[in-house]
Scaffold this active site. Sequence first.
Site, PDB file in Angstrom:
ATOM      1  N   ASP A  55       8.074  -8.541  11.885  1.00 55.79           N
ATOM      2  CA  ASP A  55       7.052  -8.822  12.895  1.00 55.79           C
ATOM      3  C   ASP A  55       6.863 -10.322  13.131  1.00 55.79           C
ATOM      4  O   ASP A  55       6.005 -10.961  12.527  1.00 55.79           O
ATOM      5  CB  ASP A  55       5.719  -8.174  12.491  1.00 55.79           C
ATOM      6  CG  ASP A  55       4.726  -8.166  13.642  1.00 55.79           C
ATOM      7  OD1 ASP A  55       4.760  -9.100  14.469  1.00 55.79           O
ATOM      8  OD2 ASP A  55       3.912  -7.227  13.728  1.00 55.79           O
TER       9      ASP A  55
ATOM     10  N   HIS B  53       3.434 -11.136  15.827  1.00 59.71           N
ATOM     11  CA  HIS B  53       2.019 -11.401  15.541  1.00 59.71           C
ATOM     12  C   HIS B  53       1.706 -12.878  15.337  1.00 59.71           C
ATOM     13  O   HIS B  53       0.547 -13.276  15.376  1.00 59.71           O
ATOM     14  CB  HIS B  53       1.555 -10.595  14.319  1.00 59.71           C
ATOM     15  CG  HIS B  53       1.896 -11.216  12.993  1.00 59.71           C
ATOM     16  ND1 HIS B  53       3.167 -11.278  12.486  1.00 59.71           N
ATOM     17  CD2 HIS B  53       1.112 -11.816  12.057  1.00 59.71           C
ATOM     18  CE1 HIS B  53       3.158 -11.877  11.299  1.00 59.71           C
ATOM     19  NE2 HIS B  53       1.920 -12.209  11.014  1.00 59.71           N
TER      20      HIS B  53
ATOM     21  N   HIS C 265      -6.259   6.145 -31.028  1.00 66.34           N
ATOM     22  CA  HIS C 265      -6.096   6.629 -32.402  1.00 66.34           C
ATOM     23  C   HIS C 265      -5.088   5.821 -33.201  1.00 66.34           C
ATOM     24  O   HIS C 265      -4.797   6.148 -34.337  1.00 66.34           O
ATOM     25  CB  HIS C 265      -5.657   8.094 -32.409  1.00 66.34           C
ATOM     26  CG  HIS C 265      -6.527   8.992 -31.581  1.00 66.34           C
ATOM     27  ND1 HIS C 265      -6.258   9.238 -30.250  1.00 66.34           N
ATOM     28  CD2 HIS C 265      -7.669   9.659 -31.871  1.00 66.34           C
ATOM     29  CE1 HIS C 265      -7.194  10.040 -29.756  1.00 66.34           C
ATOM     30  NE2 HIS C 265      -8.067  10.311 -30.709  1.00 66.34           N
TER      31      HIS C 265
HETATM   32  S1  FES Z   1      -3.246   7.304 -30.173  1.00 73.19           S
HETATM   33 FE1  FES Z   1      -4.506   8.842 -29.331  1.00 73.19          FE
HETATM   34  S2  FES Z   1      -4.380   8.381 -27.221  1.00 73.19           S
HETATM   35 FE2  FES Z   1      -3.038   6.956 -28.082  1.00 73.19          FE
HETATM   36 FE   LIG Z   2       1.202 -13.043   9.183  1.00 72.18          FE
END
Ligand code: FES
Ligand SMILES: [Fe+2]
Lengths: 183, 453
Positions: B207, B210, B105
């Site tokens: 480790d 390994h 928005h």
């Molecule tokens: S402005 Fe509406 S979700 Fe961000």
């Molecule tokens: Fe490794």
Amino acid sequence: MTTRAIPKEDGRDAALARLLLRAEIEDFYYAEASLLDERRYSDWLALFTEDTRYWIPTRQNRMQHQMQGETSGEEGTALADDDRWALELKVRQRESAKHWCENPCSRTRHLVTNVRIHRVASDEVEVKSSFLVYRNRAGDDVDLWAGERTDTLRRVAGSYRIARRYILLDQGVLLSKNLSVFF
Amino acid sequence: MEKSDIDELVDVDAGEISPRIFIDDDIFERELERLFPRCWLFLAHDTMLPHVGDYMTTYMGTDPVVVARQKNGSIKAFLNFCRHRGMPVCRADSGNTHTFMCSYHGWSFNLAGDLVGVPRYKEGYRGELDKSKWGLIPVPRIESYKGLFFGCFDPDAPSLREYLGDMAWYLDGLVDRTPGGIEVLGPPIKWVFQGNWKFAAEQFAGDTYHLATTHNSMFAGFPWLSEQMEATKRSDFGRQFSSRLGHGALFTAGEPSPRSIFSNDPRLTEYFQDELQRAIAHLGRERVNLNQVHTVFPNFSYIIAAPFLRMWHPRGPNTFEAWSWPFVERSAPPEVKQSVKRSAQLMFNPTGLAEQDDAENWAEIGRVLAAGRLNRRARLNYQMGLGRGRADPVHPGTIHDTMTGDVPQLGFYRRWKEFLTSESWPHVPESELRITGSGVACSGRSAGEEVPQ
Ligand code: FES
Ligand SMILES: [Fe+2]
């Protein structure tokens, strides 16, 4: 709809030459793909020139006005940036039978398509192609990678060698545990 | 889940751990409630965000956050979560901006996370919306240790310096090896896959075991490395460091370590001989001698000689995302930076000679644990070197006199268990902190949170 003029003789020759060149390069790619899928890695390595570069830049999500950062350049990181020496180490590793992420071996299929010849010089051709690579290993473990390769193919002794391979992989975060495959 | 259940899963004294800690949803939920929101988590290095307005997105635990360089040079971070309906306000991995505009928005937030723009503010909200209440949710505490920025959500946590404790002495080998410090190269290499984040964190905490098996196939390419590898089998080779605070390391000790650069570039040999002398002059031979692999509790690791930084972001009980950044000495010439970067990538990227096989282990354990139920009833063995930690006159923390063992791994899980079972922030009593030898001197020297600029 307009009818196309029949090309002049020399135009048709040029078109035919382009077609033949593309067919030749496609054949090269299909043979290359089967070397990888048949796990003939040393034979595959032999397709690269001594001065080759095998480069997979890093990709990011960027806003449209800052797209220059989407694909890393020379200064940035890369998923792989291998010279012939480094590629050879990877091939030797694969053939050691102790490379546990590839032993048992994966099944791969390299599909190469959308082959476009961009530039033809006396001994080099620049070619773009798209690929889809499938890997299955360990039961239901499946990976798919799509991307584009930009190759510089050099004519050496009547055949082609890969003098540069630039790979745009179409993933931001790599969606697999590793890239033990070659593209 | 009761405290006693978790106690039963991790038996530090017996060196036995239940594999359920790597797969259970309940355990993972508890990590998200009690571990990640309480710990100091690595956010960024100073050089990742060099300019005002530079930002990057990352995770704290599983929560997406934005980290941004402020106009005054400081670093701030917030949840990537619009206060209107929850849309992420930043959907790029990195970039530069002065405003984060929510694309739902259109609310917009400045670099400090304040709500600065609201479409239809007058007509819709009649100018009555109190914008100061609807800024992005900030990471309330951000502190730096010599350019490494960490964030923490818990007001009860100690300072970052106290949280690092004995680890700071070792961490200096990363961030304070030479006067100019390090430059971290981006963008980070990221890969996401099956497995639990702790497999990786504990491995980097100690480790060595390994290497000989997992990485057998890479030694063929590096004869000098094979020799070192053989040496790791000697019972007197190298050490493990275990912190009472959960951090851990393995390191070689003895001679100045060659910077283990995996490259055929002769320029590097010359450069690193010079770098070594500068490092000895700056940090002292004692610590330059250490060739180290570390985990800062809980999920930040690095290898100084490789060289790279690593975050292990949990994405679920059986999924994690690894982020890796090569780093170089900030003052190194450009061609050296390129070469160091390439060699780090050759070994430790997901395409790398070492890293490919590490991920296979972690993903395979994840696969069998996801599939099985009987395997979850078994116990896993963490008994190598059990009870053999000791104090040391030189090296801070608890030291195990060989590189191969489970001492720091058990220390990691001991601390992990304290976080998961404690109702409040699990402070460690002063009497249990074992900062000995030169660690005391050092912690005096490097105390305080330096804020760059
Ligand atoms: S402005 Fe509406 S979700 Fe961000
Ligand atoms: Fe490794």
